[in-house]
Write an enzyme that holds these catalytic residues in place. Sequence first.
Site, PDB file in Angstrom:
ATOM      1  N   ASP A   1       0.871  -1.177   0.000  1.00 27.65           N
ATOM      2  CA  ASP A   1       0.000   0.000   0.000  1.00 27.65           C
ATOM      3  C   ASP A   1       0.908   1.228   0.000  1.00 27.65           C
ATOM      4  OD1 ASP A   1      -2.090  -1.771   0.200  1.00 27.65           O
ATOM      5  OD2 ASP A   1      -3.079  -0.750   1.864  1.00 27.65           O
TER       6      ASP A   1
ATOM      7  N   LYS B   1      -6.755   3.202  -3.565  1.00 24.34           N
ATOM      8  CA  LYS B   1      -7.160   3.194  -2.160  1.00 24.34           C
ATOM      9  C   LYS B   1      -7.497   4.614  -1.734  1.00 24.34           C
ATOM     10  CE  LYS B   1      -5.365   2.030   2.458  1.00 24.34           C
ATOM     11  NZ  LYS B   1      -4.255   1.405   3.211  1.00 24.34           N
TER      12      LYS B   1
ATOM     13  N   LYS C   1      -9.970  -0.010  -2.797  1.00 24.62           N
ATOM     14  CA  LYS C   1      -9.867  -0.251  -1.363  1.00 24.62           C
ATOM     15  C   LYS C   1     -10.338   0.978  -0.608  1.00 24.62           C
ATOM     16  CE  LYS C   1      -6.677  -1.464   2.388  1.00 24.62           C
ATOM     17  NZ  LYS C   1      -5.335  -1.963   2.754  1.00 24.62           N
TER      18      LYS C   1
END
Length: 225
Positions: A95, A156, A184
């Site tokens: 991430d 994300k 996400k």
Amino acid sequence: MEKSRQFDLAPYIDHAALDPATTREAIATCCAQALHHKFVAVCVYPSALSQAVELLRGKKVEICAVIGFPSGASTSGSKLYEAQEAAELGATELDVVINLGLLKDGNTEAVYNDIAPIVEATGLTVKAILEMGRLTESEKRLAAEICLDAGVQYLKTSTGWGKGATVADVRLLHQISQGRVGIKASGGIRTVEQAIALIEAGATRLGTSRGVELIQQQQQLWEQG
């Protein structure tokens, strides 16, 4: 209540242990909970990777490391090194926080070059964290397009250190990506109702440290009939 029956939340959850004071005991608990509830992944700092890999070796739980977290303001070179080291330590997903300052300066090439080498060098699943609560509508769209061009596998919404995921932002990312990548949602997900609303808007992963609480809430709703 009816909607809570339509989704088993566990396969959506990236179980996060990202408090700066996270201990080895907390990492062990996080991994045990992920195994027990069949969460899709754990999400940890690179310094916790060795322990997480040892605990989850051979298990069906992805091991995600955060890169450039939480500010995204590290140099591109240091992010790349951090990502490569995480890959060597056994991470299966990354991430990565984008550089918001570069984006707001309009330096799209630098934003691209901050992310694309990580995708190329590691070959891992990369989720680009856009920190959408700090961006204008046009910046959100631009950030998403740059990251798509860079080859990420997920967009994300947030780090969870600022404004968290919103249904509107998830819906926007879903609209922009048109199914090319996963979405996400992360930050501030505290209730089953929130989780379901985000999934219905297009989220394919939910980043949260409250995964166990969400599962318990859902089980209570199921038991109530």
